[in-house]
Motif scaffolding. Structure first.
Motif, PDB file in Angstrom:
ATOM      1  N   ALA A  51      84.944  50.966  79.694  1.00 28.78           N
ATOM      2  CA  ALA A  51      86.181  50.262  79.327  1.00 28.78           C
ATOM      3  C   ALA A  51      87.389  51.097  79.714  1.00 28.78           C
ATOM      4  O   ALA A  51      88.400  50.566  80.205  1.00 28.78           O
ATOM      5  CB  ALA A  51      86.190  49.959  77.831  1.00 28.78           C
TER       6      ALA A  51
ATOM      7  N   GLY B  81      89.663  45.135  78.203  1.00 28.47           N
ATOM      8  CA  GLY B  81      88.792  46.282  77.977  1.00 28.47           C
ATOM      9  C   GLY B  81      88.107  46.216  76.625  1.00 28.47           C
ATOM     10  O   GLY B  81      86.913  46.538  76.507  1.00 28.47           O
TER      11      GLY B  81
ATOM     12  N   CYS C 137      88.363  57.822  75.999  1.00 32.13           N
ATOM     13  CA  CYS C 137      89.473  57.046  76.572  1.00 32.13           C
ATOM     14  C   CYS C 137      90.741  57.892  76.669  1.00 32.13           C
ATOM     15  O   CYS C 137      91.498  57.784  77.639  1.00 32.13           O
ATOM     16  CB  CYS C 137      89.740  55.798  75.728  1.00 32.13           C
ATOM     17  SG  CYS C 137      88.434  54.551  75.821  1.00 32.13           S
TER      18      CYS C 137
ATOM     19  N   LEU D  96      87.866  50.769  83.493  1.00 30.78           N
ATOM     20  CA  LEU D  96      88.380  49.452  83.876  1.00 30.78           C
ATOM     21  C   LEU D  96      89.866  49.313  83.562  1.00 30.78           C
ATOM     22  O   LEU D  96      90.637  48.777  84.366  1.00 30.78           O
ATOM     23  CB  LEU D  96      87.597  48.362  83.140  1.00 30.78           C
ATOM     24  CG  LEU D  96      86.128  48.185  83.542  1.00 30.78           C
ATOM     25  CD1 LEU D  96      85.457  47.134  82.670  1.00 30.78           C
ATOM     26  CD2 LEU D  96      86.011  47.801  85.009  1.00 30.78           C
ATOM     27  N   VAL D  97      90.273  49.806  82.395  1.00 35.12           N
ATOM     28  CA  VAL D  97      91.668  49.628  81.985  1.00 35.12           C
ATOM     29  C   VAL D  97      92.585  50.636  82.665  1.00 35.12           C
ATOM     30  O   VAL D  97      93.682  50.288  83.126  1.00 35.12           O
ATOM     31  CB  VAL D  97      91.784  49.752  80.447  1.00 35.12           C
ATOM     32  CG1 VAL D  97      93.252  49.747  80.003  1.00 35.12           C
ATOM     33  CG2 VAL D  97      91.031  48.611  79.771  1.00 35.12           C
TER      34      VAL D  97
END
Length: 269
Positions: free
Chosen positions: A81, A95, A36, A84-85
């Motif tokens: 995730a 997320g 991330c 998506l975020v």
């Protein structure tokens, strides 16, 4: 939220290596806090990426393989995730809520891929009997490539979907489902911490746990300050404890190097 071609390619490479690392475990690139953060870096949303990755990592603390049991997949959960975020406009809470079912989907995918690679193992055995080192290496690389594609292909599909379609799908999820997933994720965080504490807990370390718990409850210290206090207490303990300074303390005794004494103490527990 549009992203550049460079960012999309970089995300695909991150997803590929996250899939590799889900079986290699050499550099921990599959961990949510890493993927991330990297996705946030290439998309220009580093702060949000760190925030999402840190919260997902707390959930992933409770995911570990035990024996033949396959844990939920942190690689797919972190990558999708993050996409998506950080590229599709979903909120951090959305997320986190969607990460749990994504991890279960990744668990199913990795079991499927591992089943496929059984044939590659037999192929490698045949190549080994022939004395073909290149054949054995190719089997290993193909198995590794399948694990990378297992994460990269869903990442490409998610990137290709319009942000409006993804937002519509997220908005269509009832609140009781997203709320329930968020509560479940919080429970997994507690389980993860409990597993870590269970591995570290000894008669001599429990007091430090309670000191930290009390400080966190009655002060407004942030994690950096708590980390500094914890490191300082550990150094003071090693400096003053007789068993590390030639005294007659319990455990491994006062002889030998500090490393050897620490190893002996850990073996006692």
């Amino acid at each position: 939220m549009d992203i550049s071609i460079f960012a999309a390619i970089a995300i695909c490479i991150i997803a590929l290596f996250a899939g590799f690392e889900s079986v290699l475990d050499s550099f921990q690139l599959h961990q949510p806090i890493i993927v991330c953060t990297l996705i946030g870096l290439v998309t220009g949303n580093l702060t949000e990426g760190l925030l999402l990755g840190g919260q997902l990592q707390l959930i992933a603390l409770g995911w570990m393989n035990i024996g033949a049991a396959q844990a939920p997949d942190a690689a797919l959960a972190g990558v999708i995730a993050g996409i998506l975020v950080l590229t599709k406009g979903a909120s951090v809470s959305e997320g986190i809520a969607i990460a749990v079912p994504l991890a279960i989907a990744g668990q199913v995918l990795t079991i499927f891929v591992r089943t496929m690679t059984v044939g590659l193992a037999h192929y490698a055995d045949g190549q080994a009997e022939k004395g073909s080192i290149a054949g054995v290496e190719s089997a290993n690389l193909m198995a590794l490539g399948l694990q990378g594609l297992r994460v990269m292909i869903p990442a490409i599909a998610t990137l290709a979907l319009p942000a409006t379609a993804i937002q519509g799908a997220l908005n269509a999820i009832p609140d009781w489902i997203t709320g329930g997933l968020a509560v479940g994720g919080g429970m997994i965080v507690a389980v993860g911490y409990a597993m870590v504490i269970n591995m570290m807990a000894t008669k001599t370390t429990w007091p430090f746990f309670f000191i930290g718990f009390a400080l966190a409850a009655v002060t407004e210290l942030n994690l950096v300050a708590m980390g500094i206090i914890g490191l300082s207490l550990a150094l003071i303990y090693i400096e003053l404890s007789p068993q590390f300074n030639g005294g007659s303390g319990s455990g491994s005794g006062g002889s030998g190097s500090v490393d050897a004494q620490l190893d002996a103490i850990l073996e006692d527990y």
